[in-house]
Design an enzyme around this catalytic site. Structure first.
Site, PDB file in Angstrom:
ATOM      1  N   CYS A  71       0.148   3.711   2.832  1.00 41.00           N
ATOM      2  CA  CYS A  71       0.655   3.131   4.083  1.00 41.00           C
ATOM      3  C   CYS A  71       2.150   3.396   4.215  1.00 41.00           C
ATOM      4  CB  CYS A  71       0.398   1.623   4.114  1.00 41.00           C
ATOM      5  SG  CYS A  71      -1.337   1.150   4.098  1.00 41.00           S
TER       6      CYS A  71
ATOM      7  N   CYS B 279       0.833  -1.210   0.000  1.00 42.00           N
ATOM      8  CA  CYS B 279       0.000   0.000   0.000  1.00 42.00           C
ATOM      9  C   CYS B 279       0.870   1.263   0.000  1.00 42.00           C
ATOM     10  CB  CYS B 279      -0.909  -0.044   1.234  1.00 42.00           C
ATOM     11  SG  CYS B 279      -1.796   1.483   1.579  1.00 42.00           S
TER      12      CYS B 279
END
Length: 148
Positions: free
Chosen positions: A72, A69
């Site tokens: 993230c 991600c």
């Protein structure tokens, strides 16, 4: 001196340590000797998650994330800074949703990054999406006793 104490879960071995409240921010684990307040995010998984959430007297902020991600990855340095800045009043932790599918499902994680604040073993606040440090701290302020 106050006779009050708090429980702090060791970031290394997950042993529950009781420390005098006036010493919050310092000390070593009575079991493994690791620092209790390293100023770094604690790595959680399906096996240790419940213990950290239920047994810490300090609030626990968990970043539900995944290695693939992009947002993230952008949040990783923000969480590292947050852990350092709030080492005495907040436990900052990370849980890889791919490596901990049971816990991710338990909390119905549908998008990442999702950040959940726990206090007294219960979820008290949740937000999703990447954000800069100042915005994350502003979001946390109402929930922390010594925010700032």
């Amino acid at each position: 001196m106050s006779a009050e104490s708090i429980h702090v879960v060791c970031p290394q071995c997950a042993a529950v340590n009781r420390i005098p409240s006036e010493r919050t921010g310092s000390g070593q684990c009575g079991k493994c000797g690791a620092p209790l307040f390293s100023g770094q995010p604690i790595i959680l998984n399906d096996a240790n998650f419940a213990r950290h959430i239920a047994r810490n007297d300090l609030p626990v902020l968990v970043d539900f994330w995944a290695t693939w991600c992009g947002p993230c990855q952008m949040m990783a340095p923000v969480f590292a800074q947050l852990a350092e800045r709030h080492r005495t009043d907040l436990r900052v932790a990370k849980l890889d949703t791919d490596a901990a599918p049971h816990t991710s499902a338990q909390f119905a994680i549908r998008s990442i990054p999702t950040v959940i604040l726990f206090r007294g073993g219960r979820e008290v606040a949740r937000t999703a999406g990447a954000m800069p440090l100042a915005q994350l701290e502003q979001w946390l302020t109402p929930y922390l006793k010594n925010a700032g």
